[in-house]
Design a protein around this motif. Structure first.
Motif, PDB file in Angstrom:
ATOM      1  N   ARG A 155       0.585   1.017  -0.100  1.00 46.10           N
ATOM      2  CA  ARG A 155       0.813  -0.280  -0.747  1.00 46.10           C
ATOM      3  C   ARG A 155       2.267  -0.456  -1.181  1.00 46.10           C
ATOM      4  NH1 ARG A 155      -2.499  -1.565  -5.366  1.00 46.10           N
ATOM      5  NH2 ARG A 155      -2.223  -3.716  -4.768  1.00 46.10           N
ATOM      6  N   GLN A 204       4.333  -1.273   1.860  1.00 45.39           N
ATOM      7  CA  GLN A 204       4.080  -2.651   2.281  1.00 45.39           C
ATOM      8  C   GLN A 204       4.772  -3.635   1.343  1.00 45.39           C
ATOM      9  OE1 GLN A 204      -0.151  -3.086   2.431  1.00 45.39           O
ATOM     10  NE2 GLN A 204      -0.307  -2.160   4.462  1.00 45.39           N
ATOM     11  N   ALA A 205       4.703  -3.381   0.042  1.00 43.95           N
ATOM     12  CA  ALA A 205       5.331  -4.277  -0.933  1.00 43.95           C
ATOM     13  C   ALA A 205       6.848  -4.270  -0.778  1.00 43.95           C
ATOM     14  CB  ALA A 205       4.946  -3.849  -2.349  1.00 43.95           C
ATOM     15  N   GLU A 233       7.707  -6.201   2.317  1.00 45.53           N
ATOM     16  CA  GLU A 233       7.522  -7.631   2.031  1.00 45.53           C
ATOM     17  C   GLU A 233       8.682  -8.169   1.197  1.00 45.53           C
ATOM     18  OE1 GLU A 233       6.049 -11.462   1.771  1.00 45.53           O
ATOM     19  OE2 GLU A 233       5.508  -9.874   3.163  1.00 45.53           O
ATOM     20  N   TYR A 252       4.186  -8.644   5.189  1.00 41.85           N
ATOM     21  CA  TYR A 252       2.918  -8.197   4.603  1.00 41.85           C
ATOM     22  C   TYR A 252       2.555  -9.102   3.429  1.00 41.85           C
ATOM     23  CZ  TYR A 252       3.179  -3.794   7.164  1.00 41.85           C
ATOM     24  OH  TYR A 252       3.229  -2.846   8.146  1.00 41.85           O
ATOM     25  N   ASN A 291      -0.190 -10.158   2.305  1.00 42.64           N
ATOM     26  CA  ASN A 291      -1.412  -9.809   1.580  1.00 42.64           C
ATOM     27  C   ASN A 291      -1.436  -8.350   1.142  1.00 42.64           C
ATOM     28  OD1 ASN A 291      -2.408 -12.429   1.985  1.00 42.64           O
ATOM     29  ND2 ASN A 291      -3.136 -11.870   4.012  1.00 42.64           N
ATOM     30  N   TRP A 292      -0.301  -7.763   0.838  1.00 40.06           N
ATOM     31  CA  TRP A 292      -0.275  -6.353   0.477  1.00 40.06           C
ATOM     32  C   TRP A 292      -1.061  -6.064  -0.793  1.00 40.06           C
ATOM     33  CZ3 TRP A 292       1.667  -4.776  -4.150  1.00 40.06           C
ATOM     34  CH2 TRP A 292       2.541  -5.627  -4.809  1.00 40.06           C
ATOM     35  N   ARG A 293      -1.188  -7.052  -1.673  1.00 38.20           N
ATOM     36  CA  ARG A 293      -1.946  -6.846  -2.922  1.00 38.20           C
ATOM     37  C   ARG A 293      -3.437  -6.651  -2.663  1.00 38.20           C
ATOM     38  NH1 ARG A 293       2.056 -10.433  -4.188  1.00 38.20           N
ATOM     39  NH2 ARG A 293       3.349  -9.901  -5.951  1.00 38.20           N
ATOM     40  N   THR A 324      -4.656  -5.023  -0.076  1.00 41.15           N
ATOM     41  CA  THR A 324      -4.866  -3.784   0.671  1.00 41.15           C
ATOM     42  C   THR A 324      -5.585  -2.784  -0.222  1.00 41.15           C
ATOM     43  OG1 THR A 324      -2.835  -4.137   1.904  1.00 41.15           O
ATOM     44  CG2 THR A 324      -3.737  -1.918   1.956  1.00 41.15           C
TER      45      THR A 324
END
Length: 73
Positions: A48, A51-52, A55, A62, A64-66, A68
């Motif tokens: 995560r 990904q964050a 982003e 990404y 919608n990383w939150r 995941t």
């Protein structure tokens, strides 16, 4: 990633009086405050944080990383 870290350490962070890891953690927490990163090992295991960070650097990669799941590391 190790090569990039060494380049940043040598040319950007290395001249600071603050320890490099602490400086890097401060920056990461400033750009991704939702995750409260405290280290560079276990906090990165689920993907995560990466990904964050991606982003943050390239918005839309990404979005919608939150959502995941932490279990899908």
């Amino acid at each position: 990633m190790a090569l990039i870290w060494h380049l940043i350490l040598r040319y950007q962070i290395g001249k600071s009086k603050v320890p490099p890891k602490k400086l890097m953690l401060s920056w990461i927490n400033a750009v991704i405050p939702d995750l409260n990163i405290t280290n560079f090992s276990t906090d990165w295991n689920d993907g995560r944080a990466l990904q964050a960070l991606i982003e943050y650097c390239k918005p839309g990669t990404y979005p919608n990383w939150r959502q995941t799941s932490r279990k899908d590391g």
